[in-house]
Design a protein around this motif. Structure first.
Motif, PDB file in Angstrom:
ATOM      1  N   ASP A 190      21.928  76.104  55.067  1.00 56.81           N
ATOM      2  CA  ASP A 190      23.342  75.896  55.381  1.00 56.81           C
ATOM      3  C   ASP A 190      24.229  76.755  54.471  1.00 56.81           C
ATOM      4  N   GLU A 191      25.285  77.287  55.044  1.00 54.61           N
ATOM      5  CA  GLU A 191      26.242  78.075  54.242  1.00 54.61           C
ATOM      6  C   GLU A 191      27.209  77.109  53.560  1.00 54.61           C
ATOM      7  N   VAL A 192      27.406  77.288  52.274  1.00 52.36           N
ATOM      8  CA  VAL A 192      28.318  76.389  51.551  1.00 52.36           C
ATOM      9  C   VAL A 192      29.263  77.171  50.654  1.00 52.36           C
ATOM     10  N   ARG A 193      30.316  76.468  50.269  1.00 56.57           N
ATOM     11  CA  ARG A 193      31.268  76.994  49.294  1.00 56.57           C
ATOM     12  C   ARG A 193      31.173  76.088  48.079  1.00 56.57           C
ATOM     13  N   VAL A 194      31.066  76.683  46.901  1.00 59.08           N
ATOM     14  CA  VAL A 194      31.025  75.923  45.655  1.00 59.08           C
ATOM     15  C   VAL A 194      32.279  76.310  44.893  1.00 59.08           C
ATOM     16  N   TRP A 195      33.035  75.330  44.412  1.00 54.85           N
ATOM     17  CA  TRP A 195      34.296  75.708  43.777  1.00 54.85           C
ATOM     18  C   TRP A 195      34.699  74.754  42.655  1.00 54.85           C
ATOM     19  N   ASN A 196      35.581  75.234  41.817  1.00 55.31           N
ATOM     20  CA  ASN A 196      36.308  74.397  40.858  1.00 55.31           C
ATOM     21  C   ASN A 196      37.657  75.073  40.611  1.00 55.31           C
ATOM     22  N   ILE A 222      20.585  90.585  49.691  1.00 54.19           N
ATOM     23  CA  ILE A 222      20.725  89.682  48.559  1.00 54.19           C
ATOM     24  C   ILE A 222      21.965  88.842  48.761  1.00 54.19           C
ATOM     25  N   LYS A 223      21.814  87.578  48.474  1.00 57.92           N
ATOM     26  CA  LYS A 223      22.908  86.655  48.728  1.00 57.92           C
ATOM     27  C   LYS A 223      22.725  85.477  47.778  1.00 57.92           C
ATOM     28  N   PRO A 224      23.800  84.928  47.219  1.00 60.44           N
ATOM     29  CA  PRO A 224      23.612  83.812  46.290  1.00 60.44           C
ATOM     30  C   PRO A 224      22.872  82.646  46.943  1.00 60.44           C
ATOM     31  N   LYS A 225      21.890  82.124  46.227  1.00 55.58           N
ATOM     32  CA  LYS A 225      21.154  80.950  46.692  1.00 55.58           C
ATOM     33  C   LYS A 225      21.715  79.756  45.926  1.00 55.58           C
ATOM     34  N   VAL A 226      22.211  78.776  46.671  1.00 54.15           N
ATOM     35  CA  VAL A 226      22.786  77.595  46.030  1.00 54.15           C
ATOM     36  C   VAL A 226      21.726  76.495  46.051  1.00 54.15           C
ATOM     37  N   THR A 237      22.736  67.837  40.461  1.00 53.90           N
ATOM     38  CA  THR A 237      22.623  69.128  39.773  1.00 53.90           C
ATOM     39  C   THR A 237      22.519  70.256  40.802  1.00 53.90           C
ATOM     40  N   ILE A 238      23.238  71.345  40.503  1.00 53.71           N
ATOM     41  CA  ILE A 238      23.198  72.551  41.342  1.00 53.71           C
ATOM     42  C   ILE A 238      22.803  73.714  40.441  1.00 53.71           C
ATOM     43  N   ASN A 239      22.082  74.663  40.986  1.00 46.45           N
ATOM     44  CA  ASN A 239      21.866  75.920  40.249  1.00 46.45           C
ATOM     45  C   ASN A 239      22.146  77.125  41.132  1.00 46.45           C
ATOM     46  N   ILE A 240      22.842  78.094  40.540  1.00 42.24           N
ATOM     47  CA  ILE A 240      22.985  79.415  41.169  1.00 42.24           C
ATOM     48  C   ILE A 240      22.609  80.424  40.082  1.00 42.24           C
ATOM     49  N   ALA A 293      23.881  80.238  50.408  1.00 41.68           N
ATOM     50  CA  ALA A 293      23.060  79.437  51.315  1.00 41.68           C
ATOM     51  C   ALA A 293      22.284  78.385  50.527  1.00 41.68           C
ATOM     52  N   ILE A 294      22.214  77.194  51.123  1.00 44.47           N
ATOM     53  CA  ILE A 294      21.586  76.045  50.452  1.00 44.47           C
ATOM     54  C   ILE A 294      20.067  76.171  50.387  1.00 44.47           C
TER      55      ILE A 294
END
Ligand SMILES: Nc1nc2c(c(=O)[nH]1)N[C@H]1C(S)=C(S)[C@@H](COP(=O)(O)OP(=O)(O)OC[C@H]3O[C@@H](n4cnc5c(=O)[nH]c(N)nc54)[C@H](O)[C@@H]3O)O[C@H]1N2
Ligand SMILES: Nc1nc2c(c(=O)[nH]1)N[C@H]1C(S)=C(S)[C@@H](COP(=O)(O)OP(=O)(O)OC[C@H]3O[C@@H](n4cnc5c(=O)[nH]c(N)nc54)[C@H](O)[C@@H]3O)O[C@H]1N2
Ligand code: SF4
Ligand SMILES: [Mo]
Length: 668
Positions: A601-607, A581-585, A626-629, A615-616
């Motif tokens: 693609d592996e990504v970093r999402v931040w604020n 299991i891994k976050p799907k971006v 728009t992004i959803n996780i 992974a995208i």
């Protein structure tokens, strides 16, 4: 011996399904839908089925645990309860009862899960949480507009000519409503979905309208403006049964359709189309909870309510501004169950800001936190602050079935039974108005797991108010059902039938008698005036948007939604799913194109609050930028996504702003 018994899904969900559970040798071996359940008719989802895995999991918490020098040690119930009771006595004596925080949510829909409140009231009244991460803004909004939040009964859907699903992920979160939508569509109803994401419900709609997140109130204002321009409003209803219409008309005069289209990113033609759809009555609106988790969330729901009212879709068969159905929960004897009059002191923190308040509260400071039916480290916004707060207190007690991320922080972890190991009845104030009986199916819970009710009863006895808990299960359940007994609904009939229909209004507001101070539908709310200022509808935007903070929006150009997962109820199932299991971006197509990203693609999402990696996955039809996780992910799997969300409260103070969240994204 093999038995098949009627039972109920206990999960916090719209559907409150009826189950048929197979029990062999005191073990649950299979969960299926009960074909006789009037609403759920034999169909259930994977989350319901997985309750069998949850119950039989070898990862269940089996014994009380105490953290000693950073490690958990097994202790006896006697030791655990004596030490927790001693701590409760000590902090009461030294600092007063409100130095204890009761942090909870609603992971289990059983009526007896509310007994924790009775315990804390009899103890003297602790610091309680108010508001809701889930539906708070919208509930308050509908109380302002109508006087209560009520929905039409499920089958009234078939009276609708047009059905508007506004910000609700029906196919994923509310499967029996989805089935009814398919059927209504087959019978000729037109279906429209307004959502930034092209979800499975949008796929079967006649039209999917994508919108900039958080701009739904402005869209509703635009639709009302067009209804008025075209002369399609229900004048008779407005004149006779509403209050404050001229304020709304004045508000709409101040903004052009062009501007509304620019802000919502919905074309003017679509806004005009929606005006005609609403006027082509009866049109029903089904609002989801996603779109009110914004700073302007209460105002958003109020403007959609106003649209239903202006177009004459309130109180008619096939119409309605359907959001929640509080009359379900309001059917039971809460005061008698929870004894609010017993507390002598009280203090309240909003559920959103509980962590910040724990860290800053004075007079008294929080010394002890007890968590029941909740996993705040994963589910409450701004996880970094939650962790800081929950580890800052002298004693943290968590009652749960599994070693969650919150439980890991605790000083004492108490093992709870699952729904099949105790008797209760289950209701949900979200979709339908049936209550389901849940018998005790497994007589011997694994290890030393105990029901929440047992734990409160023992602690009450150690603290000297055991008499307030000296009831049998039947007596407790009868106590909860008391208001219904005169209507012929008894515990016996519930046990016999497995499910009972509550005597609720099936088409709310048909008599046009609203429960507001004016007795009318209020465009300008008197309650709103009393509570927070003008009570006027506004054209408010989210807190994190280019319309409110240009600079912030340039730094963080993407809207992050963190919607409910398909295969888990919040955080409850991830650890049981198996596999990696891994976050799907999930990102809108334009983001992938702009940043040159491809699937996987592996990504970093931040604020400014935190970051998450994943992974995208590209969403071809989602609203741009728009992004959803999905929410609920445990730390060991790369979560929680609430690292990124804000603990701000919504406009009316009672809801969260979980989706009011801008982020940036980069490839790693
Ligand atoms: N599978 C599954 N089902 C569940 C749950 C679960 O965890 N998993 N949880 C249950 C619970 S507790 C709840 S509260 C319900 C929630 O049920 P829903 O309201 O259906 O679902 P949410 O995930 O809260 O909301 C997400 C929906 O809102 C949309 N949305 C987000 N922002 C906006 C916006 O600004 N405008 C518009 N128009 N739409 C927007 C999302 O794209 C998505 O379709 O689901 C229940 N059912
Ligand atoms: N980012 C983001 N965050 C969200 C949301 C979102 O959409 N996005 N949704 C919000 C919503 S709508 C909700 S409702 C909340 C849900 O938040 P929570 O209710 O906290 O989440 P759950 O994972 O359902 O359950 C919490 C814990 O309760 C335990 N539990 C289950 N049954 C029992 C029981 O009988 N007794 C005890 N003592 N424990 C039990 C489970 O094992 C689990 O660890 O999350 C909110 N958080
Ligand atoms: S989680 Fe919801 S849809 Fe699934 S079985 Fe339980 S009540 Fe039914
Ligand atoms: Mo929820």
């Amino acid at each position: 011996m093999k038995r098949v018994m009627k039972a109920s899904c206990p999960l916090n969900c719209w559907d409150n399904c009826g189950f048929l559970v197979t029990v062999e040798n005191d073990r649950v071996t299979k969960i299926e839908g009960d074909p006789d359940h009037p609403i759920t008719k034999g169909k259930i989802c994977g989350r319901g089925r997985m309750l069998e895995t949850r119950t039989n999991s070898s990862d269940r918490l089996l014994y009380p645990l105490k953290k000693v020098n950073g490690r958990f040690e097994q202790i006896s119930w006697e030791q655990a309860l004596n030490e927790i009771a001693a701590k409760l006595s000590e902090v009461k004596e030294k600092y007063g009862t409100t130095s204890v925080l009761h942090s909870h949510d609603y992971s289990n829909n059983g009526i007896l899960k509310n007994i924790d409140q009775r315990f804390f009231n009899c103890y003297g009244g602790v610091t309680e949480i108010y508001g809701s991460l889930c539906w708070g803004s919208g509930i308050e909004a509908q109380k302002w507009d109508f006087g209560n939040a009520l929905s039409h009964e499920p089958h009234d859907l078939f009276n609708s000519k047009n059905i508007i699903i506004w910000g609700r992920n029906v196919a994923r979160t509310n499967m029996h409503f989805y089935e009814n939508l398919l059927k209504a569509k087959k019978q000729g109803a037109k279906l429209y979905v307004i959502d930034p994401l092209y979800n499975a419900t949008a796929k079967m709609a006649d039209e999917h309208i994508t919108i900039k997140p958080g701009m739904d109130g402005i869209l509703a204002a635009g639709v009302i403006k067009e209804i008025l321009r075209l002369g399609l409003e229900d004048r008779a209803f407005i004149e006779e049964f509403t209050y404050g219409f001229s304020d709304l008309a004045h508000l709409l005069d101040g903004i052009s359709l062009k501007k509304i289209s620019e802000m919502t990113e919905v074309s003017a033609e679509v806004i005009t189309m929606l005006a005609r759809i609403y006027a082509d009555k009866p049109s029903s609106t089904f609002m989801g909870l996603g779109m009110q988790r914004y700073k302007n969330g209460g105002n958003t729901i109020r403007l959609i309510d106003a649209l239903a009212a202006v177009s004459g879709n309130v109180g008619i068969p096939g119409g309605g501004a359907n959001y929640a159905n509080l009359q379900v929960g309001q059917s039971f004897a809460f005061e008698e169950l929870t004894l609010p009059n017993r507390r002598t002191d009280t203090r309240q923190f909003s559920i959103m800001k509980q962590a910040e308040k724990v860290l800053t509260a004075k007079g008294p400071e929080i010394r002890m936190i007890i968590v029941t039916c909740g996993n705040p480290l994963t589910q409450v916004p701004d996880s970094t602050m939650v962790e800081r707060a929950f580890t800052s207190v002298e004693t943290l007690v968590v009652i749960d079935q599994f070693m969650t991320d919150t439980a890991k922080l605790a000083d004492y972890v108490l093992p709870a039974t699952t729904a099949f190991e105790e008797e209760d009845f289950y209701y949900s104030s979200m979709y339908h108005h049936y209550v389901n009986y849940g018998p005790k199916l497994v007589q011997e819970a694994p290890g030393e797991a105990k029901s929440d009710l047992w734990i409160w009863t023992q602690l009450a006895s150690l603290l000297g108010f055991g008499a307030d808990f000296d009831f049998t299960r039947d007596e407790w359940l009868n106590m909860a059902l008391k208001p219904l007994q005169e209507k012929g609904m008894t515990l016996e009939s519930l046990k016999k039938n497995g499910t009972l229909e509550l005597p609720v209004e099936k088409i709310p507001w048909q008599n046009r008698k609203f429960k507001t101070p004016t007795g009318k539908f209020e465009f300008t709310s008197i309650l709103g005036q009393q509570k927070s200022g003008s009570g006027l509808l506004t054209l408010a935007v989210p807190d994190e948007s280019k319309w409110s903070n240009q600079e912030h929006a340039e730094k963080y150009p993407y809207n992050l939604l963190t919607i409910h997962p398909l295969r888990s109820n919040h955080s409850q199932n991830y650890h049981l799913l198996g596999g990696q299991i891994k976050p799907k971006v999930e990102v809108a197509k334009n983001i992938a194109e702009d940043l040159g990203l491809i699937q996987g693609d592996e990504v970093r999402v931040w604020n400014d609050r935190g970051e998450i990696k994943g992974a995208i996955s590209i969403l071809p039809a989602a609203h741009p930028n728009t992004i959803n996780i999905d929410e609920g992910i445990w730390r060991q799997f790369g979560g929680p996504v609430n690292n990124l969300t804000s603990s701000r409260e919504s406009d009316n103070g009672l809801g969260s702003t979980l989706y009011d969240c801008l982020v940036n994204l980069e490839k790693i």
